[in-house]
Design a protein around this motif. Structure first.
Motif, short mmCIF file in Angstrom:
data_model
loop_
_atom_site.label_atom_id
_atom_site.label_comp_id
_atom_site.label_asym_id
_atom_site.label_seq_id
_atom_site.Cartn_x
_atom_site.Cartn_y
_atom_site.Cartn_z
N ALA A 359 0.75 -11.79 0.03
CA ALA A 359 1.85 -12.47 0.07
C ALA A 359 3.17 -11.77 -0.49
CB ALA A 359 1.12 -12.99 -1.73
N GLY A 360 4.77 -12.55 -0.49
CA GLY A 360 5.10 -11.77 -1.33
C GLY A 360 6.56 -11.79 0.05
N GLU A 361 6.64 -9.61 -0.46
CA GLU A 361 8.72 -9.00 -0.12
C GLU A 361 6.92 -8.05 0.53
OE1 GLU A 361 12.18 -9.19 -0.76
OE2 GLU A 361 11.63 -9.64 -2.56
N VAL A 362 7.62 -7.84 1.40
CA VAL A 362 6.54 -6.54 2.52
C VAL A 362 7.48 -5.68 2.90
CG1 VAL A 362 4.99 -5.91 4.71
CG2 VAL A 362 4.80 -8.07 3.79
N VAL A 363 6.96 -3.91 2.14
CA VAL A 363 7.44 -3.03 2.37
C VAL A 363 6.61 -1.64 3.41
CG1 VAL A 363 8.04 -0.53 1.12
CG2 VAL A 363 8.68 -2.67 0.02
N VAL A 384 0.84 -6.20 -5.02
CA VAL A 384 0.11 -7.66 -5.37
C VAL A 384 -0.80 -6.98 -3.98
CG1 VAL A 384 1.15 -9.02 -6.80
CG2 VAL A 384 1.12 -9.36 -4.02
N GLY A 385 -0.43 -6.07 -3.16
CA GLY A 385 -1.06 -5.70 -2.04
C GLY A 385 -0.33 -4.60 -1.41
N SER A 386 -1.74 -3.80 -0.70
CA SER A 386 -1.42 -2.68 -0.16
C SER A 386 -2.16 -2.21 1.03
CB SER A 386 -1.98 -1.56 -0.96
OG SER A 386 -1.17 -1.65 -2.56
N PHE A 387 -1.52 -2.09 2.43
CA PHE A 387 -2.42 -2.05 3.65
C PHE A 387 -1.93 -0.26 3.60
CE2 PHE A 387 -1.60 -1.64 8.35
CZ PHE A 387 -2.65 -2.19 8.93
N LEU A 388 -3.25 0.51 4.64
CA LEU A 388 -2.96 1.33 4.87
C LEU A 388 -3.34 2.16 6.60
CD1 LEU A 388 -2.07 4.73 4.47
CD2 LEU A 388 -3.66 4.53 2.91
N GLU A 389 -3.17 2.37 7.37
CA GLU A 389 -3.84 2.74 8.97
C GLU A 389 -3.76 4.35 9.10
OE1 GLU A 389 -5.30 1.84 11.51
OE2 GLU A 389 -5.67 3.68 12.64
N GLY A 390 -4.81 4.48 9.15
CA GLY A 390 -5.11 5.90 8.74
C GLY A 390 -5.94 7.06 7.80
N GLY A 391 -5.86 5.93 6.99
CA GLY A 391 -5.51 6.79 5.76
C GLY A 391 -6.89 7.66 6.01
N THR A 392 -7.06 9.31 4.11
CA THR A 392 -8.07 9.50 3.91
C THR A 392 -8.53 8.63 3.16
OG1 THR A 392 -7.24 10.46 2.28
CG2 THR A 392 -6.95 11.41 4.45
N LYS A 393 -10.23 9.51 2.26
CA LYS A 393 -10.93 8.07 1.67
C LYS A 393 -10.01 8.29 0.12
CE LYS A 393 -16.22 9.07 -0.93
NZ LYS A 393 -15.16 8.83 -1.62
N GLU A 394 -9.52 9.48 -0.12
CA GLU A 394 -8.91 9.82 -1.52
C GLU A 394 -6.96 8.18 -1.60
OE1 GLU A 394 -9.83 12.35 -0.08
OE2 GLU A 394 -11.04 12.81 -1.21
N GLU A 395 -7.11 8.76 -0.11
CA GLU A 395 -5.77 8.08 -0.01
C GLU A 395 -6.10 6.51 0.05
OE1 GLU A 395 -2.97 11.16 3.28
OE2 GLU A 395 -4.20 9.65 3.48
N TYR A 396 -7.11 5.99 1.18
CA TYR A 396 -7.50 4.76 0.33
C TYR A 396 -8.43 4.27 -1.08
CZ TYR A 396 -7.78 4.08 5.27
OH TYR A 396 -7.20 3.75 6.68
N GLU A 397 -8.90 5.48 -1.52
CA GLU A 397 -9.11 5.15 -2.48
C GLU A 397 -7.25 4.92 -3.74
OE1 GLU A 397 -12.56 7.42 -3.28
OE2 GLU A 397 -11.58 7.87 -4.23
#
Ligand code: FAD
Ligand code: NDP
Length: 426
Positions: A359-363, A384-397
């Motif tokens: 939701a909201g604005e996306v950066v 309010v939301g976070s997307f990540l492609e190709g991350g490591t386990k630590e980055e997703y956490e």
């Protein structure tokens, strides 16, 4: 004729498996718990059906993906249920429920009574007929919800090596099946009404990354139109797909993924419904205090957003099931379910995760050409939301933790500049 149990789980999918494990951990006695499922196999990790199960080599098969392997827990085979004294009533559809009498009636005519019921009936795939198109029963038209559908999809795919598939729908099923079909050397055309794939979650920029990748693998996209009819030959097979824009696509097979509807019909008029599902409170308890609902069928309060949501994803099914069992077995010690929505997919060599609310604005940030990028959603001055492609386990956490904290964001430009390091240091 009838049987009586203390606890009955209606439905034998993902949520049922995770609930069963939790019941045993909380000390359920032999003979107290029963699972009733229309499917003929013990609960399994449904996500495997559009991924490992469709691979041309080393195809995943049962028993390897019974729950609860998807969360690195024990694998609950039929033998496990037996050893735990849990009654598995498989291949059995419940055709009516009476929450006042606390009974379920099976299609075979057996009455099963409960003290506490957990409804985990999941959802059914929407049919083309519901959009005014007929032909769903053609031999080479495939849906994908359960193991029987997946077996059928594999058979149809293997019957047309090097053939043409039309994939209807640009959501999760469409994207994952298209990738699996390509890996099986089938030519794929995807057709969907929106301007880009995964329209409810992806921004145009994110979608174009995946669409470019799919196109590099030979997938064609036809957007902004829908199917209008099939050409069906005398053997009952679809030979071509006609689109509303007037074009025609030759087809050796069709895969349809146009959304789902929660299986609530047994409880309509008996339990309060909301957002298409069974409305429950923070303990996953419905408007009838002896009935709980979990997984795809449950509409529960998402504390973080301050509103009721129904989520159609595996992590929510696993965690809501566990929480319901806590609330049933240890009501005094169990607080409100405090869930951070989590979505993910894996296609080809790509893998993304999303936490929170789209939701909201996306950066956007990161390297879109190198396959390591992400996005933040900022609403009312907070992440309010976070997307990540190709991350490591630590980055997703890190993106999960950052999203849960809902930090205030004053400067979108600064957030963009910091990119992933914002989540890593917040
Ligand atoms: P289900 O797993 O659907 O189980 C419902 C069960 O209830 C079924 O066994 C059904 O037969 C039974 N049932 C229904 N009605 C009756 C009745 N009247 N009598 C008896 N039994 C009944 N989510 C993700 O987050 N990531 C993924 O990668 C992912 N991949 C997926 C891939 C596929 C192919 C599909 C179909 C879904 C995928 N999902 C994924 C979604 C995820 O699988 C669901 O959110 C999850 O299965 C929901 O669990 P559930 O227990 O609520 O319902
Ligand atoms: P989705 O809701 O993800 O996507 C359905 C897609 O079909 C949307 O793009 C929708 O457009 C489109 N659509 C709707 N009507 C038509 C039509 N008449 N013709 C063509 N396209 C149409 O559902 P899916 O079927 O893909 O997935 C089913 C379920 O399985 C979901 O609950 C999903 O969460 C789950 N799943 C999850 C996965 C994951 O989390 N990785 C993987 C696989 C499945 P619009 O948006 O306009 O309605």
């Amino acid at each position: 004729m009838g049987r009586a149990f203390v606890y009955v789980i209606l439905g034998g999918g993902v949520a049922a498996g995770y609930a069963a494990l939790e019941f045993t951990r909380r000390g359920v006695s032999h003979g107290e718990l029963c699972i009733i499922s229309e499917e003929s196999v013990a609960p399994y990790e449904r996500p495997a059906l559009s991924k490992g199960f469709l691979l041309p080599e080393d195809r995943a098969s049962l028993p390897s993906f019974h729950t609860c392997v998807g969360a690195n827990e024990e694998r609950l085979t039929p033998k496990w249920y037996k050893e735990q004294g849990i009654e598995l009533v498989l291949g059995t559809r419940v055709k009516s429920a009476d929450v006042r009498r606390k009974t379920l009636l099976t299609a075979a005519g057996e009455t099963i009574s409960y003290k506490i019921l957990i409804v985990a009936t999941g959802a059914r795939a929407l049919k083309l007929e519901e959009f005014g198109v007929s032909g769903s029963d053609a031999e080479n038209v495939c849906y994908l919800r359960d193991l029987a559908d997946a077996n059928r999809l594999v058979d149809v795919m293997q019957s047309c090596p090097g053939g043409n598939a039309v994939v209807i729908g640009g959501g999760y099923i469409g994207m994952e099946c298209a990738a699996s079909l390509v890996i099986n050397k089938i030519n794929v055309t995807m057709v969907f009404p929106e301007e880009h794939c995964m329209a409810r979650l992806f921004t145009p920029k994110i979608a174009s990354y995946y669409e470019d990748y799919y196109q590099s693998k030979g997938v064609k996209f036809i957007k902004g139109t829908v199917l209008s009819s099939f050409n069906i030959d005398s053997t009952g097979k679809v030979t071509a797909v006609n689109l509303r824009d007037g074009s025609q696509l030759p087809a050796d097979m069709v895969v349809v993924g146009i959304g789902i509807r929660p299986n609530t019909s047994l409880f309509e008029g008996q339990l309060t419904l909301e957002k298409g599902g069974i409305k429950v409170n923070g303990k996953l308890q419905s408007s009838n205090s002896s009935v709980y609902a979990v997984g795809d069928v449950a509409a529960f309060p998402v504390k973080l957003f301050g509103e009721t949501r129904r989520l159609e994803h595996v992590d929510s099914a696993r965690k809501s099931a566990r929480h319901a069992v806590h609330a049933i077995m240890e009501p005094e010690k169990t607080g409100e379910f405090d869930y951070l929505p989590f979505f993910y997919s894996r296609v080809f060599t790509m893998s993304w995760q999303f936490y929170g609310d789209a939701a909201g604005e996306v950066v956007h940030y990161g390297d879109f050409s190198g396959g390591r990028f992400g996005a933040y959603c900022v609403s009312k001055g907070h992440l309010v939301g976070s997307f990540l492609e190709g991350g490591t386990k630590e980055e997703y956490e890190a993106i999960a933790n950052a999203t849960r904290l809902k930090p205030a964001i004053e400067d979108l430009g600064e957030l963009e500049r910091q990119g992933l390091s914002f989540a890593l240091t917040v």
